[in-house]
Write a protein that holds these residues in place. Structure first.
Motif, PDB file in Angstrom:
ATOM      1  N   VAL A 149       0.837  -1.207   0.000  1.00  0.00           N
ATOM      2  CA  VAL A 149       0.000   0.000   0.000  1.00  0.00           C
ATOM      3  C   VAL A 149       0.868   1.253   0.000  1.00  0.00           C
ATOM      4  CG1 VAL A 149      -1.786   1.277   1.236  1.00  0.00           C
ATOM      5  CG2 VAL A 149      -1.876  -1.215   1.154  1.00  0.00           C
ATOM      6  N   TRP A 152       2.212   1.784  -3.431  1.00  0.00           N
ATOM      7  CA  TRP A 152       1.142   2.270  -4.314  1.00  0.00           C
ATOM      8  C   TRP A 152       0.925   3.762  -4.104  1.00  0.00           C
ATOM      9  CZ3 TRP A 152      -3.672   4.508  -3.791  1.00  0.00           C
ATOM     10  CH2 TRP A 152      -4.540   4.440  -4.897  1.00  0.00           C
ATOM     11  N   LEU A 175      -5.028  -2.535  -7.064  1.00  0.00           N
ATOM     12  CA  LEU A 175      -4.387  -2.457  -5.748  1.00  0.00           C
ATOM     13  C   LEU A 175      -4.626  -3.724  -4.941  1.00  0.00           C
ATOM     14  CD1 LEU A 175      -2.908  -1.071  -3.465  1.00  0.00           C
ATOM     15  CD2 LEU A 175      -5.022   0.172  -2.912  1.00  0.00           C
ATOM     16  N   VAL A 179      -1.904  -6.272  -3.497  1.00  0.00           N
ATOM     17  CA  VAL A 179      -1.773  -6.569  -2.069  1.00  0.00           C
ATOM     18  C   VAL A 179      -1.819  -8.072  -1.833  1.00  0.00           C
ATOM     19  CG1 VAL A 179      -2.954  -6.409   0.159  1.00  0.00           C
ATOM     20  CG2 VAL A 179      -2.657  -4.358  -1.242  1.00  0.00           C
ATOM     21  N   ILE A 445      -5.776  -0.288   4.041  1.00  0.00           N
ATOM     22  CA  ILE A 445      -5.776   0.442   2.773  1.00  0.00           C
ATOM     23  C   ILE A 445      -6.493   1.780   2.910  1.00  0.00           C
ATOM     24  CG2 ILE A 445      -6.720   0.439   0.426  1.00  0.00           C
ATOM     25  CD1 ILE A 445      -6.130  -2.571   0.323  1.00  0.00           C
TER      26      ILE A 445
END
Length: 486
Positions: A149, A152, A175, A179, A445
């Motif tokens: 995360v 990202w 995403l 993950v 997240i």
């Protein structure tokens, strides 16, 4: 994961219906099961259901009692419209219901994994997989989740306007897949993620055709009909995509078998696990089916939940501020599982988003014998559906049924409500095996993104929902992840 997927009556494009029907005596007055309002002669509810099943269930939820049926031509489907009825099906009378035929359309993609299997096979595999989702295992996954995360967020911040202006659902799909393949099943993927997503999207389109519309045998198809040609093309492409997805996952399993390093993830556990009763491990086909189930079901449902969470936050920025303030109280570096458990506001926001927009929008079962459900006699061999999109917004159980109100999930509010008024992960023995992992992942997240970005979206006056296998947006959701000032 052992999640549920949305199932209900299957509607043919030529206005015939393919469902698991109830026995013919369903119409007997002695049953006294009320029929949903708005039925047409001969057609029943086929037109309104086919046009918008979400709207259909929401409307009937307020109009009807705890159990009713709707009719697609001559076929009838029982609806559990009340928490007590749902509890009876998922927990109390579970032995009188089967899910095998309900989820058969997913077998092409997920094989005989936890979602599609039942009986002794399911019990054995569930028992062998359960240790991979215990608390101590989740503690070990926190590092991988947070690193993914954080990377990202860094890419979005450094990528400028092109990276920050995205389609929200596509971004959340990417995403969550990243993950999952960086934590629970480590793959070392990088550029393969986009390819995997493309194949999966094509496969879902094909499976949605199998579920909602008639199967179109090539020998009987009218090739000159453009709609039929398009459907045949989706079928060919969908089958190819499924084969490609299985090839990708099989290659991951094969590489792991010969790898010298230990990954300490769920795949390593599956490869070494032995059944406590027989002492036998999972064969290659079983491992492939379970890994396909974890990777595909595990990321698709989570991506849907995150999409709707950020959609709700964009419309209610005051809750995003509360999440940000809450996350700022945690350590600036690595968060432990105990730290994430302190994200109470974040959890309530996610729960409320899943109440309004449940990723799995209805669960399905089939009766194995005649039984009583909330005082109504249900025949054997009858399909029963539990629409979360109706029960989750039932005015009898929610203070503000159609509003975004995360305080629905304050402890005192939860205690006053029937426990099955909310069941996004299912319940009972078949409850999603990865529910705790999913909540931990989503809280991490949402809170991490809230620390870095303001999520901005244009108002969605006529939001369209697409009830496929999971609840998807029926339109692009343009979104800007606006970096916050340090």
């Amino acid at each position: 994961m052992d999640a549920e997927f949305a199932t209900c009556g299957t509607i043919r494009t030529n206005f015939k219906v393919e469902t698991i029907s109830c026995a013919d005596d369903m119409a007997s007055p002695s049953l006294k099961i009320p029929r949903a309002r708005g039925a047409w002669p001969l057609l029943g509810h086929a037109l309104s259901f086919r046009r918008d099943p979400i709207r259909f269930f929401r409307k009937q939820s307020g109009d009807m009692g705890p159990v009713y049926y709707f009719q697609l031509f001559q076929r009838k489907i029982i609806v559990a419209n009340d928490p007590e009825a749902v509890e009876a099906i998922l927990i109390g009378e579970v032995q009188q219901f089967s899910r095998k035929k309900t989820y058969a359309f997913l077998e092409a993609l997920l094989g005989n994994g936890l979602i599609t299997s039942e009986g002794a096979h399911w019990r054995k595999n569930r028992r062998m997989m359960q240790p991979g989702f215990k608390r101590e295992q989740l503690v070990g996954l926190m590092g991988g989740i947070q690193e993914t995360v954080s990377n990202w967020c860094q890419r979005i911040e450094q990528g400028g306007q092109n990276a920050q202006c995205v389609d929200l659902h596509h971004a959340m799909n990417a995403l969550t897949l990243e993950v999952l393949t960086g934590s629970i099943i480590e793959t070392g993927w990088s550029g393969e993620l986009d390819s995997f997503q493309d194949h999966l999207s094509t496969a879902w389109d094909y499976l949605a055709d199998q579920r909602f519309q008639s199967k179109l045998p090539e020998e009987k198809a009218q090739i000159w009909n453009p709609r039929n040609r398009a459907k045949i093309q989706r079928a060919v492409q969908g089958k190819q995509a499924i084969n490609r997805l299985k090839d990708i996952v099989a290659a991951i399993i094969a590489e792991r078998r010969t790898a010298e390093r230990e990954s300490h993830d769920l795949l390593d556990m599956l490869l070494s696990a032995k059944d406590s009763d027989s002492g036998v491990g999972l064969n290659d086909t079983e491992i492939l089916d379970e890994v396909m189930t974890i990777v595909i079901a595990g990321h698709d449902t989570t991506a849907s939940a995150l999409t709707w969470t950020f959609h709700c936050l964009s419309e209610h920025p005051e809750w995003a501020e509360q999440i940000r303030a809450e996350a700022q109280n945690l350590p600036s570096g690595h968060w432990s599982l105990a730290d994430v458990a302190e994200l109470h506001v974040t959890k309530r926001v996610i729960q409320e988003a899943m109440r309004l927009f449940p990723p799995v929008w209805t669960f399905g079962r089939k009766t194995t014998s005649s039984m009583e459900l909330c005082g109504f006699q249900i025949p054997a061999d009858c399909s029963v559906t539990m629409p979360l999109v109706g029960v989750h917004r039932h005015a009898d159980h929610w203070e503000f049924p159609d509003a975004f109100y995360p305080d629905h999930f304050l402890p005192e509010a939860v205690q006053q409500r029937h426990k099955m008024a909310y069941f996004p992960f299912g319940a009972g023995k078949r409850m999603c095996i990865g529910s705790h992992y999913a909540m931990m992942e989503m809280q991490t997240i949402v809170a991490r993104i809230a620390l870095h970005f303001s999520v901005q979206m244009p108002p969605s006056k006529n939001l369209r929902l697409l009830p496929q296998v999971t609840l998807q947006p029926g339109q692009a959701l343009p979104c800007v992840f606006q970096p916050l000032e340090p």
